[in-house]
Write a protein that holds these residues in place. Sequence first.
Motif, mmCIF file in Angstrom:
data_model
loop_
_atom_site.group_PDB
_atom_site.id
_atom_site.type_symbol
_atom_site.label_atom_id
_atom_site.label_comp_id
_atom_site.label_asym_id
_atom_site.label_seq_id
_atom_site.Cartn_x
_atom_site.Cartn_y
_atom_site.Cartn_z
ATOM 1 N N TYR A 244 0.861 -1.187 0.000
ATOM 2 C CA TYR A 244 0.000 0.000 0.000
ATOM 3 C C TYR A 244 0.899 1.240 0.000
ATOM 4 O O TYR A 244 2.033 1.216 0.472
ATOM 5 N N THR B 226 2.122 5.062 0.838
ATOM 6 C CA THR B 226 2.115 6.060 1.914
ATOM 7 C C THR B 226 2.733 7.345 1.371
ATOM 8 O O THR B 226 3.618 7.310 0.508
ATOM 9 N N VAL C 53 6.115 2.803 -0.798
ATOM 10 C CA VAL C 53 5.289 1.600 -0.743
ATOM 11 C C VAL C 53 5.698 0.789 0.481
ATOM 12 O O VAL C 53 6.868 0.432 0.651
ATOM 13 N N THR D 72 -6.207 -6.778 4.787
ATOM 14 C CA THR D 72 -6.807 -6.203 3.582
ATOM 15 C C THR D 72 -6.454 -4.723 3.513
ATOM 16 O O THR D 72 -6.046 -4.116 4.511
ATOM 17 N N ILE D 73 -6.611 -4.168 2.325
ATOM 18 C CA ILE D 73 -6.408 -2.734 2.134
ATOM 19 C C ILE D 73 -7.761 -2.123 1.789
ATOM 20 O O ILE D 73 -8.378 -2.472 0.780
ATOM 21 N N GLY E 101 -7.113 2.420 0.632
ATOM 22 C CA GLY E 101 -5.699 2.754 0.741
ATOM 23 C C GLY E 101 -5.109 2.580 2.116
ATOM 24 O O GLY E 101 -3.913 2.828 2.311
ATOM 25 N N PRO F 174 -4.358 0.052 5.503
ATOM 26 C CA PRO F 174 -4.270 -1.360 5.866
ATOM 27 C C PRO F 174 -5.175 -1.689 7.044
ATOM 28 O O PRO F 174 -5.325 -0.900 7.986
#
Length: 447
Positions: A289, A291, A303, A336-337, A340, A342
């Motif tokens: 994800y 940042t 990432v 899961t994301i 955007g 977590p």
Amino acid sequence: MNSLSGMLLLMMLLSGANIGTALAAGGDGEGRVSTDTNQIVGEDQDITLNLNDMDLNEVMEMLSSIGRVNILLGKNVSGKVNVNLYNVSLDDAINSIASVSGYSVERRNGTYFIAQQEDLDSSVYAVTTETKTFLVEYSDPFVVEKAVKKYLSPHGMATVLRERRLLVVEDTPAVIRRVAAMIKAIDERPDQVMIEAKILEVTLLDSEVYGINWNKIINSSNGSGSFGLGSIAEDINPSGFFVNFVNRNVQVFLDALESEGRVRTLSAPKLYTMENQDASVIIGERIGYATTTTINAVTTENVEFLESGVILKVRSTVDEDKHILLNVHPEVSTGTIIDGLPAQKTTEVTTQLIVPDGTSVLIGGLMRTTQTKSESGIPFLRSVPGLKWLFGSRENINSKVETLVLITPTIVSPKDTIIHERYNNRVNEQVMIMEESSLHDIPVMEQ
């Protein structure tokens, strides 16, 4: 002799041979010594000294004459000596008498320098240094360098050669000897520990709302005792984190649960690790994800990754009794994301255990609720829009599971070839299987 204010008795024990020594003392309280210098004491021979209120300078003069060694005293070295020494070497006698008088001794090229330690460390006296190289095999060379530098004299220095794991030390011979002993104690070969673990998931019945009563199972016959959180009653299942040594009752019970289809093995990792080193096994996935970081109006995107799945982190330390201190962190998680960000659901515990070599430990009481969806009905018709409610049904099933962790640490000796041979045989078997399968996959060319 009745007017003497001090008395000195010197006896030389040289493997049964007697050495005559002439003693004299004045009435002014200061001892004077006259020695037969034709009879010499070797450094490997023992002497016996009984000294009573004798001046330190004269004692060292006497020992210098008897041993034919050079002894240099600092300008402020003085005092009276009262000491009894039996069957000691000349070197030990000089060091012991100087130490009890509050001074330090340093030997350089066969000459004894006696003074305050700060004077010996300063440039007041000529300093002879030497250089020695130490191979740091098991420890971090920079950590060893930091520890050694605290004990160097003002004339000393230490340098690390990173690529070769060498520590080069330059200092006085006495300091070099101390550093060598220190590195030998610090850089001992660590023990290796094999960690065998099983991470299981047990489906609980409605009657097991507090989890399985492992304490009752383990202690049903000849259990080995337990410790954990919460009080244990005879007919009440304990709730919360639970730890116990494993006996045969646990294995029998797990086999029974497996026959009922209530046990699922999530992971069974095995790994070697050196003591005091972190080791981990991750069986799962890393979800990336983005940042964003803004510093001084400059925005940077990075990432990062969310780890989830079955994770086991362990650190082991072996004590003198060959018991193993384990820092254990088992984790079972899903991630899961969402928009955007977590999100993670996890069952995990971090604990410390002291385990005898080769003993299995059970960690239980890690419970969570899972939800599954079940669909039933007539095939094809249950998927037709508007008719599926007539020919099909959906049901949400909530089930409760308990995560179990079984850990068995075993100390692996470098001389223990049985374990190494067993694992080498396994590797060889797998190589043969892969080679055979690859041969079958090769197409045969028609002539």
